[in-house]
Structures are given as structure tokens and as C-alpha cells.
Design a protein around this motif. Sequence first.
Motif, PDB file in Angstrom:
ATOM      1  N   PRO A   9       0.846  -1.188   0.000  1.00  0.00           N
ATOM      2  CA  PRO A   9       0.000   0.000   0.000  1.00  0.00           C
ATOM      3  C   PRO A   9       0.884   1.242   0.000  1.00  0.00           C
ATOM      4  CG  PRO A   9       0.009  -1.056   2.165  1.00  0.00           C
ATOM      5  CD  PRO A   9       0.639  -2.018   1.202  1.00  0.00           C
ATOM      6  N   ALA A  11       2.856   2.352  -2.244  1.00  0.00           N
ATOM      7  CA  ALA A  11       4.111   2.306  -3.012  1.00  0.00           C
ATOM      8  C   ALA A  11       4.019   3.175  -4.264  1.00  0.00           C
ATOM      9  CB  ALA A  11       4.443   0.875  -3.390  1.00  0.00           C
ATOM     10  N   THR A  15      -0.559   6.051  -8.659  1.00  0.00           N
ATOM     11  CA  THR A  15       0.175   7.168  -9.271  1.00  0.00           C
ATOM     12  C   THR A  15       0.864   6.712 -10.562  1.00  0.00           C
ATOM     13  OG1 THR A  15       0.612   7.951  -7.026  1.00  0.00           O
ATOM     14  CG2 THR A  15       1.992   8.876  -8.791  1.00  0.00           C
ATOM     15  N   THR A  31      -8.809  -1.646  -8.670  1.00  0.00           N
ATOM     16  CA  THR A  31      -9.874  -2.216  -7.829  1.00  0.00           C
ATOM     17  C   THR A  31     -10.136  -1.311  -6.627  1.00  0.00           C
ATOM     18  OG1 THR A  31      -8.159  -3.717  -7.010  1.00  0.00           O
ATOM     19  CG2 THR A  31      -9.808  -4.654  -8.465  1.00  0.00           C
ATOM     20  N   ASP A  33     -10.039   2.009  -6.612  1.00  0.00           N
ATOM     21  CA  ASP A  33     -10.924   3.090  -7.078  1.00  0.00           C
ATOM     22  C   ASP A  33     -12.339   2.574  -7.312  1.00  0.00           C
ATOM     23  OD1 ASP A  33      -8.854   4.869  -6.980  1.00  0.00           O
ATOM     24  OD2 ASP A  33      -8.496   4.927  -9.152  1.00  0.00           O
ATOM     25  N   ARG A  36     -13.951   2.154  -3.940  1.00  0.00           N
ATOM     26  CA  ARG A  36     -14.291   3.438  -3.305  1.00  0.00           C
ATOM     27  C   ARG A  36     -15.493   4.080  -3.991  1.00  0.00           C
ATOM     28  NH1 ARG A  36      -8.824   3.218  -2.336  1.00  0.00           N
ATOM     29  NH2 ARG A  36      -8.251   3.954  -4.389  1.00  0.00           N
ATOM     30  N   MET A  53     -12.453  -2.466   4.054  1.00  0.00           N
ATOM     31  CA  MET A  53     -11.569  -1.364   3.629  1.00  0.00           C
ATOM     32  C   MET A  53     -11.201  -0.480   4.822  1.00  0.00           C
ATOM     33  SD  MET A  53     -13.349  -0.456   0.009  1.00  0.00           S
ATOM     34  CE  MET A  53     -12.043   0.573  -0.660  1.00  0.00           C
ATOM     35  N   VAL A  59     -10.961  -6.920   0.730  1.00  0.00           N
ATOM     36  CA  VAL A  59     -12.385  -7.129   0.495  1.00  0.00           C
ATOM     37  C   VAL A  59     -12.537  -8.572  -0.013  1.00  0.00           C
ATOM     38  CG1 VAL A  59     -14.264  -6.377  -1.040  1.00  0.00           C
ATOM     39  CG2 VAL A  59     -12.751  -4.683   0.029  1.00  0.00           C
ATOM     40  N   VAL A  64     -14.801  -8.478  -5.184  1.00  0.00           N
ATOM     41  CA  VAL A  64     -13.838  -7.854  -6.105  1.00  0.00           C
ATOM     42  C   VAL A  64     -14.001  -8.440  -7.509  1.00  0.00           C
ATOM     43  CG1 VAL A  64     -11.376  -7.535  -6.562  1.00  0.00           C
ATOM     44  CG2 VAL A  64     -12.225  -7.410  -4.230  1.00  0.00           C
ATOM     45  N   GLY A  85      -3.562  -2.870  -8.370  1.00  0.00           N
ATOM     46  CA  GLY A  85      -4.075  -3.372  -7.094  1.00  0.00           C
ATOM     47  C   GLY A  85      -4.823  -4.687  -7.209  1.00  0.00           C
ATOM     48  N   ARG A 121       4.449   8.570   3.252  1.00  0.00           N
ATOM     49  CA  ARG A 121       3.626   8.980   2.099  1.00  0.00           C
ATOM     50  C   ARG A 121       2.140   8.888   2.413  1.00  0.00           C
ATOM     51  NH1 ARG A 121       6.393   6.216  -3.292  1.00  0.00           N
ATOM     52  NH2 ARG A 121       8.438   7.180  -3.075  1.00  0.00           N
ATOM     53  N   LEU A 122       1.746   7.799   3.086  1.00  0.00           N
ATOM     54  CA  LEU A 122       0.306   7.616   3.318  1.00  0.00           C
ATOM     55  C   LEU A 122      -0.230   8.579   4.369  1.00  0.00           C
ATOM     56  CD1 LEU A 122      -0.196   3.757   2.985  1.00  0.00           C
ATOM     57  CD2 LEU A 122      -0.647   5.556   1.326  1.00  0.00           C
ATOM     58  N   ARG A 127      -5.933   9.841   3.238  1.00  0.00           N
ATOM     59  CA  ARG A 127      -7.230   9.296   2.838  1.00  0.00           C
ATOM     60  C   ARG A 127      -7.891   8.676   4.076  1.00  0.00           C
ATOM     61  NH1 ARG A 127      -6.415   5.227  -1.932  1.00  0.00           N
ATOM     62  NH2 ARG A 127      -6.370   3.708  -0.254  1.00  0.00           N
ATOM     63  N   VAL A 171      10.526   7.305 -10.878  1.00  0.00           N
ATOM     64  CA  VAL A 171       9.947   5.954 -10.814  1.00  0.00           C
ATOM     65  C   VAL A 171       9.316   5.617 -12.171  1.00  0.00           C
ATOM     66  CG1 VAL A 171       8.325   4.439  -9.604  1.00  0.00           C
ATOM     67  CG2 VAL A 171       9.574   6.195  -8.318  1.00  0.00           C
TER      68      VAL A 171
HETATM   69  P1  B4P Z   1      -5.657   0.763  -3.148  1.00  0.00           P
HETATM   70  O1  B4P Z   1      -6.642   1.714  -3.687  1.00  0.00           O
HETATM   71  O2  B4P Z   1      -5.057  -0.213  -4.109  1.00  0.00           O
HETATM   72  O3  B4P Z   1      -4.563   1.692  -2.474  1.00  0.00           O
HETATM   73  P2  B4P Z   1      -3.088   1.611  -1.933  1.00  0.00           P
HETATM   74  O4  B4P Z   1      -2.525   0.234  -2.141  1.00  0.00           O
HETATM   75  O5  B4P Z   1      -3.153   2.115  -0.535  1.00  0.00           O
HETATM   76  O6  B4P Z   1      -2.240   2.707  -2.678  1.00  0.00           O
HETATM   77  P3  B4P Z   1      -1.287   2.875  -3.962  1.00  0.00           P
HETATM   78  O7  B4P Z   1      -0.122   1.937  -3.972  1.00  0.00           O
HETATM   79  O8  B4P Z   1      -2.155   2.890  -5.187  1.00  0.00           O
HETATM   80  O9  B4P Z   1      -0.639   4.277  -3.662  1.00  0.00           O
HETATM   81  P4  B4P Z   1      -0.720   5.710  -4.399  1.00  0.00           P
HETATM   82  O10 B4P Z   1      -0.274   5.703  -5.809  1.00  0.00           O
HETATM   83  O11 B4P Z   1      -2.108   6.268  -4.145  1.00  0.00           O
HETATM   84  O12 B4P Z   1      -6.314  -0.117  -1.956  1.00  0.00           O
HETATM   85  C1  B4P Z   1      -7.156   0.409  -0.934  1.00  0.00           C
HETATM   86  C2  B4P Z   1      -7.985  -0.708  -0.248  1.00  0.00           C
HETATM   87  O13 B4P Z   1      -8.938  -1.282  -1.194  1.00  0.00           O
HETATM   88  C3  B4P Z   1      -7.217  -1.936   0.252  1.00  0.00           C
HETATM   89  O14 B4P Z   1      -6.670  -1.721   1.561  1.00  0.00           O
HETATM   90  C4  B4P Z   1      -8.321  -3.041   0.241  1.00  0.00           C
HETATM   91  O15 B4P Z   1      -9.154  -2.961   1.374  1.00  0.00           O
HETATM   92  C5  B4P Z   1      -9.147  -2.691  -0.984  1.00  0.00           C
HETATM   93  N1  B4P Z   1      -8.744  -3.435  -2.206  1.00  0.00           N
HETATM   94  C6  B4P Z   1      -8.227  -2.882  -3.348  1.00  0.00           C
HETATM   95  N2  B4P Z   1      -8.000  -3.827  -4.276  1.00  0.00           N
HETATM   96  C7  B4P Z   1      -8.369  -5.012  -3.721  1.00  0.00           C
HETATM   97  C8  B4P Z   1      -8.363  -6.371  -4.189  1.00  0.00           C
HETATM   98  N3  B4P Z   1      -7.909  -6.695  -5.415  1.00  0.00           N
HETATM   99  N4  B4P Z   1      -8.810  -7.355  -3.354  1.00  0.00           N
HETATM  100  C9  B4P Z   1      -9.264  -7.056  -2.132  1.00  0.00           C
HETATM  101  N5  B4P Z   1      -9.301  -5.793  -1.622  1.00  0.00           N
HETATM  102  C10 B4P Z   1      -8.854  -4.782  -2.414  1.00  0.00           C
HETATM  103  O16 B4P Z   1       0.360   6.524  -3.580  1.00  0.00           O
HETATM  104  C11 B4P Z   1       0.222   6.831  -2.206  1.00  0.00           C
HETATM  105  C12 B4P Z   1       0.647   8.273  -1.891  1.00  0.00           C
HETATM  106  O17 B4P Z   1       2.025   8.448  -2.173  1.00  0.00           O
HETATM  107  C13 B4P Z   1      -0.094   9.333  -2.725  1.00  0.00           C
HETATM  108  O18 B4P Z   1      -0.407  10.417  -1.897  1.00  0.00           O
HETATM  109  C14 B4P Z   1       0.909   9.730  -3.793  1.00  0.00           C
HETATM  110  O19 B4P Z   1       0.739  11.064  -4.233  1.00  0.00           O
HETATM  111  C15 B4P Z   1       2.227   9.556  -3.052  1.00  0.00           C
HETATM  112  N6  B4P Z   1       3.329   9.200  -3.944  1.00  0.00           N
HETATM  113  C16 B4P Z   1       3.274   8.304  -4.981  1.00  0.00           C
HETATM  114  N7  B4P Z   1       4.488   8.215  -5.572  1.00  0.00           N
HETATM  115  C17 B4P Z   1       5.323   9.047  -4.875  1.00  0.00           C
HETATM  116  C18 B4P Z   1       6.721   9.401  -4.996  1.00  0.00           C
HETATM  117  N8  B4P Z   1       7.505   8.866  -5.946  1.00  0.00           N
HETATM  118  N9  B4P Z   1       7.237  10.279  -4.101  1.00  0.00           N
HETATM  119  C19 B4P Z   1       6.464  10.821  -3.134  1.00  0.00           C
HETATM  120  N10 B4P Z   1       5.139  10.546  -2.976  1.00  0.00           N
HETATM  121  C20 B4P Z   1       4.580   9.672  -3.839  1.00  0.00           C
END
Ligand code: B4P
Length: 185
Positions: A9, A11, A15, A31, A33, A36, A53, A59, A64, A85, A121-122, A127, A171
Motif C-alpha cells: 500500500p 508504493a 500514481t 480495484t 478506485d 471506493r 476497507m 475485500v 472484487v 491493485g 507517504r500515506l 485518505r 519511478v
Molecule cells: P488501493 O486503492 O489499491 O490503495 P493503496 O494500495 O493504498 O495505494 P497505492 O499503492 O495505489 O498508492 P498511491 O499511488 O495512491 O487499496 C485500498 C484498499 O482497497 C485496500 O486496503 C483493500 O481494502 C481494498 N482493495 C483494493 N483492491 C483489492 C483487491 N484486489 N482485493 C481485495 N481488496 C482490495 O500513492 C500513495 C501516496 O504516495 C499518494 O499520496 C501519492 O501522491 C504519493 N506518492 C506516490 N508516488 C510518490 C513518490 N515517488 N514520491 C512521493 N510521494 C509519492
Amino acid sequence: MHVILLGPPGAGKGTQAELLAAANDLVHLSTGDLLRTAVSAGTELGLQAKGAMDRGELVPDALVLALLAERFDGAGPDTGFLLDGFPRNVSQAEALGQKFGEDAIEHVVHLQLDDEEILRRLLARGREDDDEAVIRNRLNVYRNETSPLVEWYRTRSVLRPIDATGTIEDVHDRVLRSLTRGTKA
Ligand code: B4P
């Protein structure tokens, strides 16, 4: 092209997925988005997904897969897509293989970042599920349920390990290079 973005999460999957989908004209399916959107629309599926969530758990697979099935409707073997995701555990990976064939995925971009930077970052994003205790639970869930997919895709020779530290542009460049040069694990 069929690509999966895998990583803990925060990573940067969402983005990087946006940049990569735009650069390669791919359909971007997140998934997170989709879930949500279902939660904020108050659909039955959203109501069922919300508790997991909020706790930082996965989930249930059935929800899913139901959500994705609607989106995959009409997608043929030539439809390029980027999965952000998903899959998040081995049974989701098996379902994906059954739907598109075991060899359908060409690249699994594995974004690697340490826990300290993830937390930073988180917490900065803020959120609803970016509370410190929930983030720690999401990290545990990632380690226990999602990280076995690294080996799963490595053995299928499609894994592209990416250092996810540095700026978003840095990246993105690494991701593009890994796809064009076919750098494999
Ligand atoms: P996701 O929506 O997938 O979210 P995430 O893993 O937390 O974040 P992501 O890795 O996409 O990070 P982002 O780019 O936003 O999951 C949320 C929830 O949904 C899960 O916990 C689960 O409950 C459910 N879910 C989703 N898919 C599922 C599945 N297949 N099965 C079951 N449940 C599921 O980056 C994070 C932050 O870092 C942002 O603010 C961004 O601006 C910043 N950032 C990004 N890159 C950066 C960089 N290089 N430098 C600095 N900051 C950076």
C-alpha cells in the motif's frame, strides 16, 4: 499489452498506473478506485466492502471479482489493460489466469518501498484509510496475502522489480525502461 502493478500500500501503484496507462494507451482498472466508487455510491456491493476497507483488510474475493467482471465484459484478447491493485492474493491471480489464459500477462511491475517511506507517504496523503494503525494492518495483509504473488509471477518470468523511491518521474522512467528493455527478475 497486459500489465499488473504489484506492491505494498502506498508504493505508488495508482500514481504510476495513471502515467503508464496514458503512455501506452491502456485501459486502467484500479480495484481500489472501483471499490471506493461503490462505497460512495452506497451500492449493495459498496456497503459489503466498506468494513474490510476501513480495517485495512482485503475485500472478499467474490465482491472484487464481481466488480471486475462488469468492467471486463466485452474485453477481448487484444484489449490492452493495466491492473492496479489486482490481483491481491493467489486466488485472485488464479481467477485472472482462468479468465484470460495463464500467459496473458506480459509484465508484472513490482514497486518496492520500505515501510518507513510508505508510512510517511500515506500519512501525508490522509485518505480515510490512511490512519497509522490501519496502515500497519494493510502492511501485514500485504506481507501475508499479497507478497506470495512476487514469487508466483517470478516463476512465470514476467516480474519487473522497480525501486519506488525518488520522485514520481524517476519511478515512471524506471518503469518504462523495465518494460522496453524487458528487465526481468
Ligand atoms: P488501493 O486503492 O489499491 O490503495 P493503496 O494500495 O493504498 O495505494 P497505492 O499503492 O495505489 O498508492 P498511491 O499511488 O495512491 O487499496 C485500498 C484498499 O482497497 C485496500 O486496503 C483493500 O481494502 C481494498 N482493495 C483494493 N483492491 C483489492 C483487491 N484486489 N482485493 C481485495 N481488496 C482490495 O500513492 C500513495 C501516496 O504516495 C499518494 O499520496 C501519492 O501522491 C504519493 N506518492 C506516490 N508516488 C510518490 C513518490 N515517488 N514520491 C512521493 N510521494 C509519492
